[in-house]
Design an enzyme around this catalytic site. Structure first.
Site, PDB file in Angstrom:
ATOM      1  N   HIS A   1       0.827  -1.201   0.020  1.00 14.00           N
ATOM      2  CA  HIS A   1      -0.049  -0.049   0.157  1.00 14.00           C
ATOM      3  C   HIS A   1       0.910   1.218   0.067  1.00 14.00           C
ATOM      4  CE1 HIS A   1      -2.629   3.239   1.611  1.00 14.00           C
ATOM      5  NE2 HIS A   1      -3.580   2.478   1.239  1.00 14.00           N
ATOM      6  N   ASP A   2       1.814   1.393   0.827  1.00 12.10           N
ATOM      7  CA  ASP A   2       2.750   2.380   1.029  1.00 12.10           C
ATOM      8  C   ASP A   2       4.115   2.368   0.335  1.00 12.10           C
ATOM      9  OD1 ASP A   2       0.763   3.408   2.635  1.00 12.10           O
ATOM     10  OD2 ASP A   2       1.893   3.627   4.763  1.00 12.10           O
TER      11      ASP A   2
END
Length: 433
Positions: free
Chosen positions: A229-230
């Site tokens: 996600h990051d």
């Protein structure tokens, strides 16, 4: 400014906080191995489950869902570690998320609907709405969800920072987010004193495996960097090399009766069909299918229909019984005599913010009862919970209300800035099915 107007701002600020944390990082194993507890996960496991009973399934006796984040199929498919995993399992080339962004996809896979949700804010589903846990417990099948970097068992919060184990001199990192922990969103789970104990951490996962008490149904969510996600797909690949690959050769996790489904919540690109990479791994995948592909049209609802077929479970009477979007994994369908639908014109699954529902403040309608006449893949009835109003069907709902125009929000939306503790306001009759 009214509290209703302030709420979205507070939640967007929290989302911005996550976005600002997305910096270039290098993968660092949080522990010496996936089954070694670590202080990097804040709390050590102080309990183990007692799941010794095994309910036999037609195609598998244990399933482990592992979800990664926000990546297009083509990007994943061209990454070496994922290419290697595809060679070991059955690659599902036409597996799809059901909407955008993340949270509604997690809800769909566990509740058979996303109820108009089109953001990642803090919500709760009333206790009279059934979910996958009800189906499993109805047949005595054990279950748990394991959340990496969740600060403690039963945690109800919106977000949690922890020391940055990859860069100790850096500020704490928001590794855990509630939107990736679907079972905590259901009041039927998070507000139940016994069920909530099965919302567990990665240290608990290690403890349960070592003690031989890993449940039959498992939902695993890596933290915000390890799930891509990051970070990037290569970062997630490094995590899988550290965490998943050793488990594939550990009979305490992956026996000949185990199915492991590795997939993503949604595609990164919103303008294309929501096709995500997914692979069926584990000893339960027939040898003749390993290293092959399956082009059957699947969605996150297939994760529900597949366990229903495998264990002869009841259904939720929602999208898990919509044959077009809930095909059963082919090798399971074959063993259970379930006939999949050949989908030549699939629905658009990249649409967002257009579906009325109890989580859509711009087009609010109450929770409806499921279709009690629906036929699911398990050939059982529809499971409902106490307090449900069966007369409040989808066809009898009132017209959608634009609560945003009234300076209000859905009654099921909560503020992470003001909500404390785990107990919440009981369902209001006017807003419940």
């Amino acid at each position: 400014m009214s509290p209703a107007s302030l709420l979205p701002i507070l939640l967007l600020a929290a989302s911005a906080r996550l976005a600002s944390a997305a910096t270039a990082q290098v993968f660092e194993p949080p522990s010496k191995g996936p089954l070694v507890q670590t202080a990097n996960y804040t709390s050590f496991s102080n309990s183990t489950l007692n799941d010794k009973k095994v309910v036999k399934g037609h195609a598998f006796n244990r399933i482990i869902h592992i979800w990664l984040e926000n990546t297009d199929f083509a990007t994943t498919a061209s990454t070496p570690i994922f290419e290697s995993l595809a060679e070991q399992g059955l690659l599902l080339t036409n597996y799809n998320g059901v909407t955008h962004p993340s949270e509604p996809n997690y809800l769909a896979a566990t509740g058979g609907d996303f109820w108009g949700l089109h953001d990642d804010f803090m919500y709760h589903v009333p206790a009279n709405i059934s979910c996958v846990v009800d189906l499993l417990e109805d047949k005595g099948i054990s279950w748990a969800t394991y959340q990496e970097n969740m600060p403690a068992d039963e945690f109800y919060g919106f977000i949690s920072d922890a020391p940055n184990y990859a860069a100790p001199s850096s500020a704490p990192y928001p590794y855990y987010v509630r939107k990736h922990n679907p079972l905590t969103i259901y009041d039927a789970v998070s507000q139940d004193a016994q069920r909530v104990k099965r919302i567990r951490t990665f240290n608990d996962f290690a403890n349960d495996v070592v003690n031989g008490t890993l449940p039959q149904w498992n939902f695993v969510t890596p933290n915000m960097v390890n799930d891509a996600h990051d970070t990037t797909i290569d970062f997630a690949a490094s995590f899988l090399e550290y965490w998943l690959l050793p488990l594939l050769s550990d009979p305490r996790v992956n026996s000949e009766e185990t199915l492991i489904v590795l997939t993503f919540d949604e595609a990164e690109t919103y303008t294309i069909q929501n096709n995500v990479w997914a692979v069926a791994l584990g000893g339960a995948v027939p040898l003749k299918l390993r290293g092959t592909t399956d082009s059957t049209f699947y969605t996150h609802y297939s994760s529900l229909s597949t366990i229903q077929a495998n264990w002869g479970l009841k259904s939720l009477g929602r999208q898990d019984t919509n044959a077009t979007v809930s095909n059963v994994f082919s090798f399971v369908a074959e063993k259970t005599d379930y006939k999949n639908v050949h989908v030549t014109n699939p629905p658009n699954l990249n649409l967002t913010a257009i579906f009325p529902g109890p989580f859509n403040s711009g087009a609010y309608v109450p929770f409806s009862a499921p279709n009690l006449k629906a036929q699911g893949a398990g050939h059982g009835g529809v499971l409902t919970r106490s307090g449900l109003n069966p007369k409040l069907t989808a066809g009898s709902l009132p017209k959608p209300v634009n609560m945003t125009a009234l300076d209000a929000t859905s009654p099921w939306q909560m503020s992470p800035e003001t909500t404390s503790g785990k107990k919440i306001i009981p369902c209001a009759n006017a807003a419940c099915a």
